[in-house]
Design an enzyme around this catalytic site. Sequence first.
Site, short mmCIF file in Angstrom:
data_model
loop_
_atom_site.label_atom_id
_atom_site.label_comp_id
_atom_site.label_asym_id
_atom_site.label_seq_id
_atom_site.Cartn_x
_atom_site.Cartn_y
_atom_site.Cartn_z
N HIS A 1 0.94 -1.28 -0.05
CA HIS A 1 0.00 0.01 -0.07
C HIS A 1 0.88 1.36 0.03
O HIS A 1 0.45 2.36 -0.67
CB HIS A 1 -0.90 0.11 1.11
CG HIS A 1 -2.24 -1.21 0.97
ND1 HIS A 1 -3.07 -0.77 0.35
CD2 HIS A 1 -2.44 -2.19 1.68
CE1 HIS A 1 -3.88 -1.60 0.29
NE2 HIS A 1 -3.67 -2.48 1.14
N ARG B 1 -8.27 -6.35 -14.59
CA ARG B 1 -7.98 -7.76 -14.80
C ARG B 1 -8.30 -8.34 -13.26
O ARG B 1 -7.80 -8.52 -12.25
CB ARG B 1 -6.25 -7.92 -14.70
CG ARG B 1 -5.86 -7.56 -16.31
CD ARG B 1 -4.31 -7.80 -16.18
NE ARG B 1 -3.62 -7.57 -17.64
CZ ARG B 1 -3.25 -6.64 -18.18
NH1 ARG B 1 -3.38 -5.58 -17.56
NH2 ARG B 1 -2.78 -6.71 -19.24
N ARG C 1 -12.94 -7.71 -16.67
CA ARG C 1 -12.74 -8.71 -17.30
C ARG C 1 -12.90 -10.20 -16.72
O ARG C 1 -12.21 -10.15 -15.47
CB ARG C 1 -11.26 -8.92 -17.99
CG ARG C 1 -11.01 -10.24 -18.57
CD ARG C 1 -9.70 -10.64 -19.11
NE ARG C 1 -8.59 -10.56 -18.23
CZ ARG C 1 -7.31 -10.57 -18.70
NH1 ARG C 1 -6.94 -10.17 -19.91
NH2 ARG C 1 -6.20 -10.36 -17.47
N GLU D 1 -8.08 -12.22 -28.55
CA GLU D 1 -6.75 -12.48 -28.30
C GLU D 1 -6.00 -14.03 -28.93
O GLU D 1 -5.17 -14.37 -28.40
CB GLU D 1 -6.48 -12.34 -26.90
CG GLU D 1 -7.17 -13.07 -25.79
CD GLU D 1 -7.04 -12.91 -24.37
OE1 GLU D 1 -6.01 -12.39 -24.14
OE2 GLU D 1 -7.94 -13.19 -23.63
N ASN E 1 -1.22 -8.62 -26.24
CA ASN E 1 -0.19 -9.42 -25.81
C ASN E 1 -0.43 -11.15 -26.00
O ASN E 1 0.59 -11.63 -26.48
CB ASN E 1 -0.16 -9.35 -24.03
CG ASN E 1 -0.46 -7.62 -23.71
OD1 ASN E 1 0.06 -7.12 -24.36
ND2 ASN E 1 -1.14 -7.69 -22.44
N ASP E 2 -1.48 -11.73 -25.71
CA ASP E 2 -1.57 -12.86 -26.09
C ASP E 2 -1.97 -13.25 -27.72
O ASP E 2 -1.51 -14.20 -28.40
CB ASP E 2 -2.83 -13.47 -25.39
CG ASP E 2 -2.87 -13.88 -24.17
OD1 ASP E 2 -1.63 -14.48 -23.86
OD2 ASP E 2 -3.36 -13.64 -22.87
N CYS F 1 -6.58 -3.50 -25.66
CA CYS F 1 -6.16 -3.40 -24.13
C CYS F 1 -4.92 -3.89 -24.05
O CYS F 1 -4.46 -3.95 -22.69
CB CYS F 1 -7.41 -3.91 -23.45
SG CYS F 1 -7.73 -5.63 -23.44
#
Length: 540
Positions: A188, A293, A329, A427, A450-451, A498
């Site tokens: 934190h 996420r 997601r 993706e 990314n994927d 994204c």
Amino acid sequence: MQELKGKSVFGGIAIGRISVYNKDESTVKRVKIEDTAAEVKRFEEAKETAKEQLQALYEKALVEVGEVNAMIFDVHQMMLDDLDYVEAITHMIENQGINAEYAVATTGDNFSNMFAAMDDDYMKARAADVKDISNRVVKILQGKKDSVLDGDEPVILLADDLAPSETVQLDKSKVLAFVTRHGSTNSHTAILARTMNIPALIGVKFEENVDGRFAIVDGYNGSVYVEPTDDVVKEYESKKQEAEEKKRLLQELKGKENITLDGKKIKLYANIGGVADVASALQNDAEGIGLFRSEFLYLESNTFPTEEEQFQAYKTVAENMAGKKVIIRTLDIGADKQVDYFNLDKEDNPAMGYRAIRICLTQPEIFKTQLRAIFRASYYGNIGVMYPMIISVAEVQKIHAIVDEVKAELDAQGLPYGDVEQGIMIETPAAVMMSAELAKEVDFFSIGTNDLTQYTLAIDRQNPKLDDFYDSHHPAILRMIQMVIDNGHKEGCWVGICGELGADTTLTETFLKMGIDELSVSPSMIFPVRDKIRSTDTTK
Ligand code: PEP
Ligand code: MG
């Protein structure tokens, strides 16, 4: 000149004198007590005072860094009322006939060690919190003042570690940077530091004798230069000016539209991993959250997060975003994101394995718990939901059937929910090739580059040896993006990106010309991307 290396938590450059902050950890003596009932009462009163202090800190933080980041002080108040913690202290006072200071300090140490020994990084980080609340109660019992900094000259603060309550108490006008030996990127304190805009480094091994010395903190490369040479000082003075000028210029973009020179508007959203990231999304002027996420809620937990826990997290994000879009997601567990309590088998090829929507469709009870939480939270804001790793229309139809069941259950229970936009992540190459058909089923597409890069180029995104081959600019990827945009638009679907490529400003113009409707990027990339959008003319 001495150079100390660490890990950057927040960028920026600070030049000034070092002040080594030593926590006031004066030894707590064990004292025999006759009247244990009075001692328990003394502890109870100190605990209440501590809660009042924390409430005041909560209110201060609320104004300075927003509700999400202030919440830690709310949590600290709750920790002070934790039954196990309170009982451990009162039993120690009653059974051993000892003073409250000693019982609190010892219990604080015990609990802190217990958390520190846990495997889970999130729980490990709680060790500092329990130590923090115990130190606060001990200080109150000892009649000590609650302050972190004194002196007027702004300093580079060096500490062993800084608890969240200490970080927020820092008078920003007196702190140029903070540097700690310990602490984690996910703590934190680190989150607060980023939100407070103070250059910060962690993991810096420094000697106490640097106290009072002149130094430079480079929050970009993670270095502290103690007693720098004149040349280094000159170099950093100009770097600091440049950085400040850049920041200032970017800040001027606050409140400005994401519009091209020829009048094309797009949505510029933020990617977040948890509730705590909302503050930074807001500070960087995100128009919405394009990718929450949600699996991080599962990764942080030792067991399946309950519907209520998830509902509270989603509701908090929706409320803090105050009517702006929040796209959650659904869980993308599996591959590199492993969670013990899911009991997933070890796989030879996990990236192509049992993950994401494949888990949700074969274990619908897990999926339904999350969907119920998302739909319930949608009543409190503008929530959208998207599904990862889709490869077929049949999958989307199965999802819709489950969503219909969830809505029917909520209706039967009289639990309200809002209008939830539903989309899918594109993706996999299969989703790209089926995008014309998939577009008929959903409201939007969000391209997970990314994927998509890993599956299209057959390159494991986790393998550092393949970094040079992992080329998101590959024409195959760019053609796929164009195809998805065109197919989406034909059916009235909006299309966003994204994946990390969305923040690549060398491609912003290309995406705009392709007709992209939304880019969702990490909060710190919003202003640079906005800058690029506003200087692009898509007709040229
Ligand atoms: C992606 O694959 O591009 C994406 C955004 O999802 P993640 O990085 O979480 O797999
Ligand atoms: Mg992905």
